[in-house]
Design a protein around this motif. Structure first.
Motif, PDB file in Angstrom:
ATOM      1  N   VAL A 150       0.859  -1.172  -0.119  1.00 41.79           N
ATOM      2  CA  VAL A 150      -0.002  -0.054  -0.004  1.00 41.79           C
ATOM      3  C   VAL A 150       1.137   1.285  -0.006  1.00 41.79           C
ATOM      4  CG1 VAL A 150      -1.641   1.247   1.132  1.00 41.79           C
ATOM      5  CG2 VAL A 150      -1.918  -1.535   1.214  1.00 41.79           C
ATOM      6  N   GLN A 151       1.135   1.548  -1.125  1.00 40.52           N
ATOM      7  CA  GLN A 151       2.303   3.040  -1.361  1.00 40.52           C
ATOM      8  C   GLN A 151       1.250   4.225  -1.488  1.00 40.52           C
ATOM      9  OE1 GLN A 151       3.859   3.830  -5.074  1.00 40.52           O
ATOM     10  NE2 GLN A 151       6.002   3.586  -3.991  1.00 40.52           N
ATOM     11  N   VAL A 152       1.799   5.140  -0.622  1.00 41.81           N
ATOM     12  CA  VAL A 152       1.069   6.510  -0.187  1.00 41.81           C
ATOM     13  C   VAL A 152       1.811   7.706  -0.805  1.00 41.81           C
ATOM     14  CG1 VAL A 152      -0.046   7.814   1.321  1.00 41.81           C
ATOM     15  CG2 VAL A 152       0.061   5.474   1.756  1.00 41.81           C
ATOM     16  N   PRO A 153       1.615   8.319  -1.878  1.00 42.31           N
ATOM     17  CA  PRO A 153       2.298   9.494  -2.576  1.00 42.31           C
ATOM     18  C   PRO A 153       1.927  10.613  -1.526  1.00 42.31           C
ATOM     19  CG  PRO A 153       0.387   9.152  -3.735  1.00 42.31           C
ATOM     20  CD  PRO A 153       0.504   7.836  -2.826  1.00 42.31           C
ATOM     21  N   PRO A 154       2.486  11.878  -2.046  1.00 43.33           N
ATOM     22  CA  PRO A 154       2.275  12.884  -0.982  1.00 43.33           C
ATOM     23  C   PRO A 154       0.914  13.270  -1.120  1.00 43.33           C
ATOM     24  CG  PRO A 154       4.126  13.353  -2.606  1.00 43.33           C
ATOM     25  CD  PRO A 154       3.596  12.024  -2.901  1.00 43.33           C
ATOM     26  N   SER A 155      -0.020  12.984  -1.904  1.00 45.04           N
ATOM     27  CA  SER A 155      -1.442  13.374  -1.895  1.00 45.04           C
ATOM     28  C   SER A 155      -2.230  12.668  -0.796  1.00 45.04           C
ATOM     29  CB  SER A 155      -2.146  12.916  -3.174  1.00 45.04           C
ATOM     30  OG  SER A 155      -2.229  11.157  -3.522  1.00 45.04           O
ATOM     31  N   GLY A 156      -1.633  11.731  -0.127  1.00 47.37           N
ATOM     32  CA  GLY A 156      -2.141  10.831   0.668  1.00 47.37           C
ATOM     33  C   GLY A 156      -3.148   9.508   0.575  1.00 47.37           C
ATOM     34  N   GLN A 157      -3.318   9.727  -0.834  1.00 48.72           N
ATOM     35  CA  GLN A 157      -4.260   8.639  -1.570  1.00 48.72           C
ATOM     36  C   GLN A 157      -3.775   7.312  -1.693  1.00 48.72           C
ATOM     37  OE1 GLN A 157      -7.537   9.452  -1.424  1.00 48.72           O
ATOM     38  NE2 GLN A 157      -7.503  11.568  -1.496  1.00 48.72           N
ATOM     39  N   PRO A 158      -3.786   6.218  -1.085  1.00 51.44           N
ATOM     40  CA  PRO A 158      -3.069   5.123  -1.291  1.00 51.44           C
ATOM     41  C   PRO A 158      -3.352   4.355  -2.538  1.00 51.44           C
ATOM     42  CG  PRO A 158      -4.865   4.417   0.273  1.00 51.44           C
ATOM     43  CD  PRO A 158      -5.030   6.219  -0.073  1.00 51.44           C
ATOM     44  N   THR A 159      -2.301   3.523  -3.114  1.00 50.47           N
ATOM     45  CA  THR A 159      -2.381   2.843  -4.167  1.00 50.47           C
ATOM     46  C   THR A 159      -1.919   1.421  -3.836  1.00 50.47           C
ATOM     47  OG1 THR A 159      -2.051   4.518  -5.933  1.00 50.47           O
ATOM     48  CG2 THR A 159      -1.475   2.066  -6.551  1.00 50.47           C
ATOM     49  N   VAL A 160      -2.625   0.189  -4.053  1.00 49.48           N
ATOM     50  CA  VAL A 160      -2.343  -0.904  -3.662  1.00 49.48           C
ATOM     51  C   VAL A 160      -1.679  -1.714  -4.898  1.00 49.48           C
ATOM     52  CG1 VAL A 160      -3.227  -3.302  -2.770  1.00 49.48           C
ATOM     53  CG2 VAL A 160      -4.098  -1.299  -1.844  1.00 49.48           C
ATOM     54  N   PHE A 161      -0.382  -2.121  -4.927  1.00 51.08           N
ATOM     55  CA  PHE A 161       0.202  -2.548  -5.878  1.00 51.08           C
ATOM     56  C   PHE A 161      -0.107  -4.199  -6.460  1.00 51.08           C
ATOM     57  CE2 PHE A 161       4.472   0.074  -5.753  1.00 51.08           C
ATOM     58  CZ  PHE A 161       3.890   1.060  -6.640  1.00 51.08           C
ATOM     59  N   LEU A 162      -0.572  -4.066  -7.621  1.00 51.96           N
ATOM     60  CA  LEU A 162      -0.884  -5.415  -8.111  1.00 51.96           C
ATOM     61  C   LEU A 162       0.233  -6.051  -9.015  1.00 51.96           C
ATOM     62  CD1 LEU A 162      -4.581  -4.566  -9.070  1.00 51.96           C
ATOM     63  CD2 LEU A 162      -3.739  -5.639  -7.022  1.00 51.96           C
ATOM     64  N   ALA A 163      -0.045  -7.020  -9.731  1.00 52.10           N
ATOM     65  CA  ALA A 163       0.985  -7.769 -10.472  1.00 52.10           C
ATOM     66  C   ALA A 163       1.911  -7.216 -11.322  1.00 52.10           C
ATOM     67  CB  ALA A 163       0.353  -8.903 -11.069  1.00 52.10           C
ATOM     68  N   ASP A 164       1.560  -6.157 -12.175  1.00 52.40           N
ATOM     69  CA  ASP A 164       2.464  -5.432 -12.917  1.00 52.40           C
ATOM     70  C   ASP A 164       3.180  -4.251 -12.291  1.00 52.40           C
ATOM     71  OD1 ASP A 164       1.635  -7.105 -14.763  1.00 52.40           O
ATOM     72  OD2 ASP A 164       0.750  -5.811 -16.054  1.00 52.40           O
TER      73      ASP A 164
END
Length: 288
Positions: free
Chosen positions: A240-254
């Motif tokens: 669960v990577q969180v950029p400066p915006s504070g909105q997370p991204t959950v990394f998938l297979a690619d």
């Protein structure tokens, strides 16, 4: 042989991926909903890792040049086989059974009513040139088989044995809130005190900008206590990577194998198929 008549939004060749090559800069890739691909392969008698097709949202049509046995799993929607030699058949992916397709018939997969991605297995598996032991398309790097286009032709391997005749229950993609378990990540200390307690206490909405690289989530931003940036470090599927915006991204297979944004949590691998089927706007909640 199979001829691609229509591809829908996105039609890819995928197997269970090429894990273990991050040092070479290769993401694991492979089917986002590995559970669905394994099920489809079992239904037609293939090995679990045989290459199949991943279809986004539906709308694909395939013409078969010879008799075949197929199975569809993952998203829920109409699946039909029609042709002069085949008559008419119809099934739902959730029925957990294989379909016979006669030479000259066409398989049609309609719009998904629940879930996001269908998985089609054909007895014998899809043949494609392997890279590091996998036939998976990697959209981030552009390696592996290219996304399929109308008029493309797919070769099939030799069926390994009779398909599984038993009815096999299939997981139904949730239509409401998706709940996924998380474990503490390596950079939890980069976030405001109490972040771990607040992370499971809110719903996030799946962004339309989500793709095979990651599921982007929208909601009240996570607050950071450290404002600097990290040097790039290794990333895993489910981070669960969180950029400066504070909105997370959950990394998938690619996903990229390195990243410079902090990771406060990692999704449990067994729950990643749920995110693979998450539709834009669908609520997601983390369970700590």
């Amino acid at each position: 042989m199979i001829t691609v008549v229509k591809t829908g939004a996105q039609l890819l060749v995928e197997d269970l991926g090429r894990p273990g090559h991050a040092a070479m800069g290769l993401s694991p890739s492979g089917a986002l909903d590995a559970r669905a691909l394994r099920l489809a392969n079992r239904l037609v008698g293939n090995a679990p890792g045989a290459a199949g097709l991943e279809l986004l949202l539906g709308g694909a049509e395939l013409e078969f040049g010879s008799d075949a046995v197929v199975a569809v799993a993952g998203a829920l929607g109409p699946v039909s086989v029609a042709g002069a030699a085949a008559g008419e058949q119809a099934a739902e992916p959730g029925t957990g059974r294989a379909l016979a397709v006669r030479a000259g018939a066409r398989l049609r997969i309609g719009p998904a009513r629940a879930g996001l991605r269908y998985y089609l297995a054909v007895a014998g598996g899809i043949e494609a040139d392997p890279l590091m032991g996998s036939r998976s398309a990697d959209l981030l790097s552009g390696l592996g088989p290219a996304p399929l286009r109308p008029g493309g032709v797919l070769a099939l391997g030799r069926p390994p044995g009779p398909p599984d005749a038993a009815w096999i229950p299939a997981a139904v993609p949730p239509a409401g809130r998706i709940c996924v378990r998380v474990q503490p990540g390596p950079r939890l200390d980069w976030f405001a005190p109490g972040c771990w307690q607040r992370l499971p206490g809110r719903d996030w909405a799946v962004s339309p900008e989500s793709n095979r690289v990651g599921v982007r989530l929208l909601g009240r931003p996570l607050e950071r206590s450290v404002q600097g940036e990290l040097p790039s470090e290794g990333m895993v599927t489910g981070a669960v990577q969180v950029p400066p915006s504070g909105q997370p991204t959950v990394f998938l297979a690619d996903h990229p194998v390195t990243g410079g944004y902090p990771v406060p949590a990692v999704v449990v691998p067994a729950d990643l198929p749920l995110l693979a089927q998450a539709r834009p706007g669908q609520p997601v909640r983390f369970l700590g």
